[in-house]
Design a protein around this motif. Sequence first.
Motif, PDB file in Angstrom:
ATOM      1  N   GLN A  44       0.822  -1.211   0.000  1.00  0.00           N
ATOM      2  CA  GLN A  44       0.000   0.000   0.000  1.00  0.00           C
ATOM      3  C   GLN A  44       0.854   1.259   0.000  1.00  0.00           C
ATOM      4  OE1 GLN A  44      -3.359   0.384   2.727  1.00  0.00           O
ATOM      5  NE2 GLN A  44      -3.137  -1.771   3.289  1.00  0.00           N
ATOM      6  N   SER A  47      -1.306   6.905   2.719  1.00  0.00           N
ATOM      7  CA  SER A  47      -2.408   7.809   2.401  1.00  0.00           C
ATOM      8  C   SER A  47      -3.043   8.266   3.701  1.00  0.00           C
ATOM      9  CB  SER A  47      -3.460   7.076   1.553  1.00  0.00           C
ATOM     10  OG  SER A  47      -4.050   6.025   2.316  1.00  0.00           O
ATOM     11  N   PRO A  48      -3.865   9.319   3.648  1.00  0.00           N
ATOM     12  CA  PRO A  48      -4.574   9.720   4.871  1.00  0.00           C
ATOM     13  C   PRO A  48      -5.425   8.590   5.439  1.00  0.00           C
ATOM     14  CG  PRO A  48      -4.699  11.454   3.218  1.00  0.00           C
ATOM     15  CD  PRO A  48      -4.091  10.269   2.537  1.00  0.00           C
ATOM     16  N   GLN A  49      -6.009   7.782   4.570  1.00  0.00           N
ATOM     17  CA  GLN A  49      -6.830   6.671   5.038  1.00  0.00           C
ATOM     18  C   GLN A  49      -5.979   5.637   5.798  1.00  0.00           C
ATOM     19  OE1 GLN A  49      -6.807   7.822   1.851  1.00  0.00           O
ATOM     20  NE2 GLN A  49      -8.802   8.880   1.851  1.00  0.00           N
ATOM     21  N   LEU A  50      -4.803   5.318   5.245  1.00  0.00           N
ATOM     22  CA  LEU A  50      -3.916   4.372   5.917  1.00  0.00           C
ATOM     23  C   LEU A  50      -3.461   4.936   7.258  1.00  0.00           C
ATOM     24  CD1 LEU A  50      -2.269   1.730   5.862  1.00  0.00           C
ATOM     25  CD2 LEU A  50      -0.444   3.001   4.717  1.00  0.00           C
ATOM     26  N   ARG A  51      -3.099   6.216   7.268  1.00  0.00           N
ATOM     27  CA  ARG A  51      -2.651   6.830   8.519  1.00  0.00           C
ATOM     28  C   ARG A  51      -3.745   6.782   9.577  1.00  0.00           C
ATOM     29  NH1 ARG A  51      -2.516  11.835  11.211  1.00  0.00           N
ATOM     30  NH2 ARG A  51      -0.520  12.189  12.280  1.00  0.00           N
ATOM     31  N   ASN A  52      -4.946   7.135   9.198  1.00  0.00           N
ATOM     32  CA  ASN A  52      -6.054   7.136  10.157  1.00  0.00           C
ATOM     33  C   ASN A  52      -6.389   5.726  10.637  1.00  0.00           C
ATOM     34  OD1 ASN A  52      -6.296   9.920   9.944  1.00  0.00           O
ATOM     35  ND2 ASN A  52      -7.869   9.810   8.350  1.00  0.00           N
ATOM     36  N   TYR A  53      -6.088   4.744   9.809  1.00  0.00           N
ATOM     37  CA  TYR A  53      -6.364   3.356  10.175  1.00  0.00           C
ATOM     38  C   TYR A  53      -5.335   2.829  11.177  1.00  0.00           C
ATOM     39  CZ  TYR A  53      -6.866  -1.707   9.722  1.00  0.00           C
ATOM     40  OH  TYR A  53      -7.014  -3.043   9.987  1.00  0.00           O
ATOM     41  N   ARG A  79       2.762  10.660   6.901  1.00  0.00           N
ATOM     42  CA  ARG A  79       2.272  11.779   6.082  1.00  0.00           C
ATOM     43  C   ARG A  79       3.000  11.869   4.741  1.00  0.00           C
ATOM     44  NH1 ARG A  79      -1.209  14.953   8.860  1.00  0.00           N
ATOM     45  NH2 ARG A  79      -1.119  14.959  11.146  1.00  0.00           N
ATOM     46  N   HIS A  81       3.155  10.714   1.367  1.00  0.00           N
ATOM     47  CA  HIS A  81       2.305  10.004   0.420  1.00  0.00           C
ATOM     48  C   HIS A  81       3.082   9.408  -0.753  1.00  0.00           C
ATOM     49  CE1 HIS A  81      -1.207  12.664   2.009  1.00  0.00           C
ATOM     50  NE2 HIS A  81      -0.785  11.770   2.883  1.00  0.00           N
TER      51      HIS A  81
END
Length: 222
Positions: A44, A47-53, A79, A81
């Motif tokens: 992967q 991404s912001p989605q990965l970070r938030n996960y 952060r 990307h």
Amino acid sequence: MVLHYIYDPLCGWCYGAKPLVQAAQQVLPVIAHGGGMMSGANRQSVSPQLRNYVIPHDRRIAEYTGQPFGEAYFEGLLRDHSAVFDSEPPIAAVLAAEQIDGRGLEFIGRLQTAHYMEGRRIADVAVLLELAQELGYDTAVFEAAFEAADTQHHIKQSRQLLAKVGGQGFPTFVLEDAGQFTLIDIGPWLGKPLEFSDWLRQTIPTAQVAVAAPFCGVDGCA
């Protein structure tokens, strides 16, 4: 008797178990098996989605195990990307270290620190060669061993072992004695490496241990 350690370099709970691996090495031989959690189709881009996960899980790992996570990881790497999370290159580096001088486990520990504390891109070959140099490897020798590593075959074998012993994810710790495999539940020992090594010394003669509960699934941490 040996301890099999089925891990992934991008598994947060494997980082949480790092002190247990080091403690176990003082008691019996430990063999590492890279599972390729984020390899192939599962690699992967950050991404912001990965970070938030991952951040809530990492916070829980830190609280539960006492393992530190650096700001360079939370506010730098997570952060970035342009970074890619791919388990295959770091596993290849571990295989190279093991092939050269048997220091694969040490390299795993260095990878975990580089990733979770220093925020370094451990899927990048240049970073892996820097880490190898830091550990005293000749760059040309290490690079040759890295390129020769049959990483995909190793990952396949690791997954087969995981299935054979009834493991469900990473990390999985398995005692092998005379061809018999027994899963270890490391949950009670996370954050308690000295107690874990004492328990291992007491347990080894009987090999009566509990079934392990995984922390990261074979396709990602949850």
